[in-house]
Structure formats: structure tokens, C-alpha cells
Design an enzyme around this catalytic site. Structure first.
Site, PDB file in Angstrom:
ATOM      1  N   SER A  52      -9.433  29.563 -18.939  1.00  0.00           N
ATOM      2  CA  SER A  52      -8.991  28.647 -18.016  1.00  0.00           C
ATOM      3  C   SER A  52      -9.046  27.346 -18.009  1.00  0.00           C
ATOM      4  O   SER A  52     -10.100  26.871 -18.318  1.00  0.00           O
ATOM      5  CB  SER A  52      -9.468  29.268 -16.439  1.00  0.00           C
ATOM      6  OG  SER A  52      -8.682  28.878 -15.473  1.00  0.00           O
ATOM      7  N   GLN A  56     -12.801  26.878 -11.481  1.00  0.00           N
ATOM      8  CA  GLN A  56     -12.297  27.079 -12.894  1.00  0.00           C
ATOM      9  C   GLN A  56     -13.794  27.417 -13.851  1.00  0.00           C
ATOM     10  O   GLN A  56     -13.499  28.171 -14.686  1.00  0.00           O
ATOM     11  CB  GLN A  56     -11.372  26.113 -13.176  1.00  0.00           C
ATOM     12  CG  GLN A  56     -10.184  25.867 -12.538  1.00  0.00           C
ATOM     13  CD  GLN A  56      -9.492  27.327 -12.382  1.00  0.00           C
ATOM     14  OE1 GLN A  56      -9.133  27.873 -13.361  1.00  0.00           O
ATOM     15  NE2 GLN A  56      -9.217  27.695 -10.892  1.00  0.00           N
ATOM     16  N   HIS A 110     -15.431  30.886 -14.433  1.00  0.00           N
ATOM     17  CA  HIS A 110     -14.677  31.742 -15.449  1.00  0.00           C
ATOM     18  C   HIS A 110     -15.721  31.897 -16.669  1.00  0.00           C
ATOM     19  O   HIS A 110     -15.654  32.897 -17.169  1.00  0.00           O
ATOM     20  CB  HIS A 110     -13.152  31.554 -15.898  1.00  0.00           C
ATOM     21  CG  HIS A 110     -12.203  31.738 -14.850  1.00  0.00           C
ATOM     22  ND1 HIS A 110     -12.044  32.814 -14.383  1.00  0.00           N
ATOM     23  CD2 HIS A 110     -11.329  30.991 -14.222  1.00  0.00           C
ATOM     24  CE1 HIS A 110     -10.952  32.710 -13.249  1.00  0.00           C
ATOM     25  NE2 HIS A 110     -10.681  31.522 -13.347  1.00  0.00           N
ATOM     26  N   GLU A 154      -3.545  23.741 -17.932  1.00  0.00           N
ATOM     27  CA  GLU A 154      -3.012  24.676 -17.111  1.00  0.00           C
ATOM     28  C   GLU A 154      -2.870  24.659 -15.594  1.00  0.00           C
ATOM     29  O   GLU A 154      -1.608  24.884 -15.360  1.00  0.00           O
ATOM     30  CB  GLU A 154      -3.830  26.110 -17.488  1.00  0.00           C
ATOM     31  CG  GLU A 154      -3.564  27.424 -16.746  1.00  0.00           C
ATOM     32  CD  GLU A 154      -4.818  28.326 -16.647  1.00  0.00           C
ATOM     33  OE1 GLU A 154      -4.478  29.612 -16.444  1.00  0.00           O
ATOM     34  OE2 GLU A 154      -5.883  27.783 -17.009  1.00  0.00           O
ATOM     35  N   HIS A 155      -3.876  24.075 -14.915  1.00  0.00           N
ATOM     36  CA  HIS A 155      -3.650  23.577 -13.636  1.00  0.00           C
ATOM     37  C   HIS A 155      -3.961  22.166 -13.620  1.00  0.00           C
ATOM     38  O   HIS A 155      -4.800  21.673 -14.045  1.00  0.00           O
ATOM     39  CB  HIS A 155      -4.937  24.296 -13.098  1.00  0.00           C
ATOM     40  CG  HIS A 155      -4.624  25.743 -13.059  1.00  0.00           C
ATOM     41  ND1 HIS A 155      -5.741  26.503 -13.733  1.00  0.00           N
ATOM     42  CD2 HIS A 155      -4.118  26.755 -12.374  1.00  0.00           C
ATOM     43  CE1 HIS A 155      -5.471  28.026 -13.630  1.00  0.00           C
ATOM     44  NE2 HIS A 155      -4.390  28.057 -13.070  1.00  0.00           N
ATOM     45  N   ASP A 211      -3.575  31.447  -7.719  1.00  0.00           N
ATOM     46  CA  ASP A 211      -4.176  32.376  -8.607  1.00  0.00           C
ATOM     47  C   ASP A 211      -3.900  34.161  -7.671  1.00  0.00           C
ATOM     48  O   ASP A 211      -3.845  34.829  -8.397  1.00  0.00           O
ATOM     49  CB  ASP A 211      -5.524  32.114  -8.251  1.00  0.00           C
ATOM     50  CG  ASP A 211      -5.977  31.245  -9.436  1.00  0.00           C
ATOM     51  OD1 ASP A 211      -5.237  30.882 -10.457  1.00  0.00           O
ATOM     52  OD2 ASP A 211      -7.282  30.760  -9.767  1.00  0.00           O
ATOM     53  N   GLU A 237      30.896  23.908 -45.069  1.00  0.00           N
ATOM     54  CA  GLU A 237      29.688  24.443 -45.539  1.00  0.00           C
ATOM     55  C   GLU A 237      29.877  25.317 -46.800  1.00  0.00           C
ATOM     56  O   GLU A 237      28.815  26.019 -46.981  1.00  0.00           O
ATOM     57  CB  GLU A 237      29.247  25.323 -44.110  1.00  0.00           C
ATOM     58  CG  GLU A 237      28.903  24.473 -43.015  1.00  0.00           C
ATOM     59  CD  GLU A 237      28.237  25.244 -41.682  1.00  0.00           C
ATOM     60  OE1 GLU A 237      28.101  26.404 -41.932  1.00  0.00           O
ATOM     61  OE2 GLU A 237      27.951  24.574 -41.132  1.00  0.00           O
ATOM     62  N   HIS A 296      34.194  33.117 -44.347  1.00  0.00           N
ATOM     63  CA  HIS A 296      33.921  32.711 -42.867  1.00  0.00           C
ATOM     64  C   HIS A 296      35.553  32.241 -42.633  1.00  0.00           C
ATOM     65  O   HIS A 296      36.364  32.849 -41.532  1.00  0.00           O
ATOM     66  CB  HIS A 296      33.225  31.623 -42.786  1.00  0.00           C
ATOM     67  CG  HIS A 296      31.662  32.184 -42.242  1.00  0.00           C
ATOM     68  ND1 HIS A 296      30.893  32.607 -43.309  1.00  0.00           N
ATOM     69  CD2 HIS A 296      30.916  32.328 -41.303  1.00  0.00           C
ATOM     70  CE1 HIS A 296      29.835  32.923 -42.951  1.00  0.00           C
ATOM     71  NE2 HIS A 296      29.736  32.913 -41.569  1.00  0.00           N
TER      72      HIS A 296
END
Length: 483
Positions: A270, A292, A295, A359-360, A393, A447, A452
Site C-alpha cells: 500500500s 497506510q 499495513h 496508489e492513494h 477502502d 505494404e 490482402h
């Protein structure tokens, strides 16, 4: 997001790293701090490092550990999964005991606290209400007499969900992964949790699984669980996609198996960056950093251009850490991975945050909306003093599964749309083909792909009158009109 056991409250005075932008060593300090946000940096607890050394009898990096585990599971199947589960979780499982009996989940649900179940139902409604509003729908562009172009969405049929369970039980992760998948219409959800009292052996977690209609739960965790879901082993059929957060080993395992299966994002240890100014409440900032860091490990950083806030937050951290049950773990994490950064101005602060791609991001400034506009690379943004990360969360609606390790530069948080496959469907008439043929043939010849070009020219020069089968969409419309 790795977890460790609760310890006693801190007794020593914490020492937090400070980075003062403009000083001679600031650039190197910021570079070292940015490195801690990277997925391949070593963000593991001492306990985890000791465990891997004991199992492999060598000081391997997290990447090397994951490569060994995933390779073994791919080659040896279930025996490797059971071996690593016994080594790391100290639980001996068999092919018959690896899966949780649905009757056990039903019994846990019947015995569950009614208040907990009511809370789960309210949060489920919040999540699914938000996620259903995001869902993509089929799109069609029709040019009459010429062609029809469609984008079709179909839900994945089978996905795997990783739920952490190292030290605490996380019913929130079940909700934040399963509810978006169910909103998208996923039929089969295989959920993996470590065989621990805070994992697959936890009655509350099993009750939540039953409440959400999950019937497939396996008592495995870590990189071996990710590999089992990705490759498929005896008793655990392979999935199409793996989602969910975890410690660094889980995050790296998801990265390792990507290509065999899809993944949501690299959701590892985290992270939070709190941005503050003279209007910030130091206690709010401090407790958000602690939230945080607990964690353990977790990366918690304050960025401000208001110098007095550094001392105010430092004092608040020292005081509040003493009140928290996981205070010692949070202190260790803050000292090892955290920092208090003083920018020279608001623009420099924004540049620092953008480079961290956290992340946050919690913006606790006088004008949080204005600062948020300066930031592109972030998993989730929380504005103002009354929007703590905890509401995201647990209950607000957006999933808490978010990109970590600076991957927010290109990745986003989990939504119901991640469980949808997008397919283009094209349908042309002969006249429509003739109208576009010149451009197609030109590009094919440019090409050097004569086949094609020929595939187009053959059709527009064909004099037979082939009546194409009407598109399925038109058939369905006719049936509906005839009812």
C-alpha cells in the site's frame, strides 16, 4: 498489501526521514524515495524475507522467489502448490482439503453476526450501484446500404480473486473484487485465501463469500495461488483473469503470469501521498500516514510547501502512534519507507506527486480540487479533510484495488469494465466494399501484401449476385417486431 502480526505500542521516539527540496542532496533523496514506489524494489517485511531464505536456502530477491514458485507450479502442478503452502503457511493440505466445502460457508453465514451481514449488504449496494453506472454497452454505427460497425462487450466467464490473509481478515477485498465482477456478469469466480485464521479459515470471510454467492474458495495464498489460478492445477481450473491486491510476492506473481491470463493491475504494498498546506489539520495528516503504514510495509509520504507542517505532523505522529494497536508496525514502516517532503512551492509539490504516481493521493489543502487538476498519474484521489482513504477502502463504491509501484502512470483501478471483453464486428454489403476498396487496395499494395489486395479485388469484380446473410442484430430486431 503485506501484513504482519500486531505488536506492542511503540516506546522509542520515531525518526522520520525529511527531504528539503533545494538542498544539495534533495534530488538523490527523492530518487531513492521514488525507487521505493517501484514494483521491483524490495518492499517486504523482515519476517517475509526470513521465510523465503529458509525455504530456498538463499537470499533471493522477491522477483527471483516469484519466478521459482511460478515455474514450479507450472511444471509440477498441485504438488508444488501444496509444497509451498506447507513451507510458507505451515499448513499441510491435500487435494481433498484445498477447497472450502460450500456447506462450511453456509454454516459460517448462518452463525454470522447479523450486524456484519447488514453492513456487507449496504456496502454491496454502494459498490454495485456505482459500478453498474460505469458499465460499457454495445455500440453500433450504421451506414445505410453500405456497412455496419459494432463494438460488442461480453463478460469473462471465469476469473480468480486474490484475498490477503496474512495477519488480518479482509472482507472488504472480497466485496471490492467480487461485486464489480458480478456487476459485469462474470459467471464463475474462484477465490483464493491463505489457510490462516485471517484467511480461508476465518468464519467472517466465509460468511461474506456465502452472502455474495461465491461457491469456489481455495485455501491457498501467495505466489503459488496466483500460479495455480493462471496455469490451472488438479482441482483448480485455470481462469481468464486474476484480480485483487496482495503483498509484493502476489503483485510480482500477477506480473509474471500476465500473458497466460489477464490481470487487473499491479496491486502490491500500500502507498499514500498526503499533500498539505497551512490549512491542514496535522492530526488528520498523521493518522492518514499511519493508516497506510500499518499495513507494514506500506509507503507513506507527506508533501507540503508549508514548512511548519513538518514539525506539526512529526509531533502528531509520535503522539498518535502510541495510541494505535499496530503502532509499532506502523512506526517501523514509516521510518523505513516514509518521508516528509518540503517542496519549494505548489508546482514543485505537484511535480513530485506526479513522479511518485501513488496508489492513494489525499489532498488536504485549502483548494484540493485545483491541486488535483495538476495530477494525472494516481490510482485514487481523496479531496479535503473529511474524505479519508478508509472510506474508499471500505464502503464508498469505487474498488480499493488500485495500481501501485508507479504503475498508475499507465494503469487504473479495478472496475466492472475490466471484466468485459471488447470485440469489433464488421458487416459490409458489396456496394459498401466497392466504396472503400480503393483505399484498402492502396494500403495493401503499399505494404507489399498482394493477397490482402486480391481478397478485395476478387469480390468487387465478381459478377455473381450473392445475397449476404443479414446481420444477427437485424434478425433479432425482426423477431422482436414480429412478437
Amino acid at each position: 498489501m503485506p501484513r504482519t502480526a500486531t505488536r506492542d505500542k511503540p516506546t522509542t521516539k520515531p525518526k522520520f526521514r525529511r527531504i528539503l527540496c533545494g538542498t544539495p542532496n534533495a534530488a538523490n533523496q527523492l530518487a531513492a524515495l521514488r525507487q521505493q514506489f517501484r514494483t521491483d524494489s524490495e518492499v517486504v517485511s523482515a519476517k517475509q524475507k526470513k521465510a523465503t531464505q529458509a525455504v530456498f536456502r538463499a537470499a533471493l530477491t522477491p522477483v527471483q522467489v516469484v519466478e521459482r514458485i511460478c515455474t514450479d507450479v507450472q511444471k509440477k502442478g498441485l504438488p508444488a502448490v501444496l509444497h509451498y503452502t506447507e513451507q510458507f503457511d505451515k499448513v499441510k493440505l491435500t487435494a481433498d482439503t484445498i477447497r472450502v466445502d460450500p456447506a462450511e460457508m453456509a454454516a459460517a453465514h448462518a452463525a454470522a453476526d447479523p450486524e456484519m451481514l447488514d453492513t456487507i449488504r449496504r456496502i454491496k449496494m454502494n459498490i454495485m450501484s456505482f459500478q453498474s453506472g460505469l458499465l460499457h454497452s454495445d455500440a453500433v454505427m450504421t451506414v445505410s446500404g453500405s456497412h455496419e460497425l459494432q463494438v460488442r462487450y461480453r463478460a469473462l466467464k471465469r476469473i480468480g480473486v486474490c484475498v490477503p490473509g496474512g495477519a488480518a481478515a479482509y472482507p472488504s477485498t472480497i466485496l471490492m473484487t467480487v461485486c464489480p465482477a458480478q456487476t459485469a456478469g462474470v459467471e464463475e469466480i474462484a477465490l483464493v485465501m491463505p489457510p490462516t485464521p485471517t484467511g480461508a479459515n476465518n468464519p467472517d470471510l466465509l460468511a461474506v463469500c456465502h452472502e455474495l454467492g461465491i461457491k469456489e474458495v481455495y485455501r491457498i495464498g501467495g505466489a503459488q495461488a496466483v500460479a495455480a489460478l493462471a496455469y490451472g492445477v488438479e482441482g483448480v481450473p485455470r481462469v481468464q483473469m486474476i484480480v485483487g491486491p496482495g503483498n509484493q510476492f502476489v503483485a510480482l506473481a500477477k506480473r509474471h503470469v500476465f500473458g497466460h491470463v489477464g490481470i487487473d493491475c499491479i496491486a502490491g504494498p500500500s502507498e499514500i501521498v498526503v499533500v498539505g498546506d497551512a490549512s491542514s489539520q496535522p492530526d488528520y495528516v498523521a493518522i492518514d500516514l499511519i493508516a497506510q503504514a500499518e499495513h507494514s510495509p506500506g509507503v507513506s509520504v507527506l508533501v507540503t510547501w508549508h514548512e511548519p507542517l513538518l514539525d506539526e505532523v512529526t509531533e502528531a505522529l509520535g503522539r498518535l502512534l502510541k495510541t494505535q494497536p499496530r503502532g509499532e508496525l506502523a512506526r517501523e514502516s514509516l521510518e523505513r519507507y516514509g518521508a516528509l517532503v518540503l517542496a519549494r512551492d505548489k508546482d514543485e509539490a505537484a511535480k513530485i506527486v506526479e513522479e511518485f504516481a501513488p496508489e492513494h493521493l489525499h489532498i488536504q489543502t485549502r483548494d484540493p480540487e485545483a491541486f488535483a487538476e495538476k495530477i494525472d498519474s494516481v490510482g485514487a484521489v481523496f479531496l479535503g479533510p473529511f474524505t479519508p482513504v478508509a472510506i474508499g477502502d471500505y464502503a464508498a463504491g469505487p474498488s480499493h484495488v488500485l495500481p501501485t509501484g508507479t504503475t498508475a502512470r499507465f494503469a487504473s483501478g479495478l472496475t466492472a469494465n475490466d471484466f468485459l471483453r471488447r470485440t469489433s464486428i464488421l458487416s459490409f454489403t458489396k456496394n459498401g466494399l466497392k466504396e472503400i476498396a480503393e483505399d484498402v487496395v492502396f494500403m495493401a499494395n503499399k505494404e507489399g501484401l498482394a493477397g490482402h489486395a486480391c481478397s478485395v479485388n476478387m469480390r468487387i469484380s465478381d459478377s455473381s449476385h450473392v445475397t449476404p446473410r443479414p446481420p444477427k442484430k437485424a434478425e433479432k430486431q425482426k423477431v422482436a417486431a414480429g412478437k
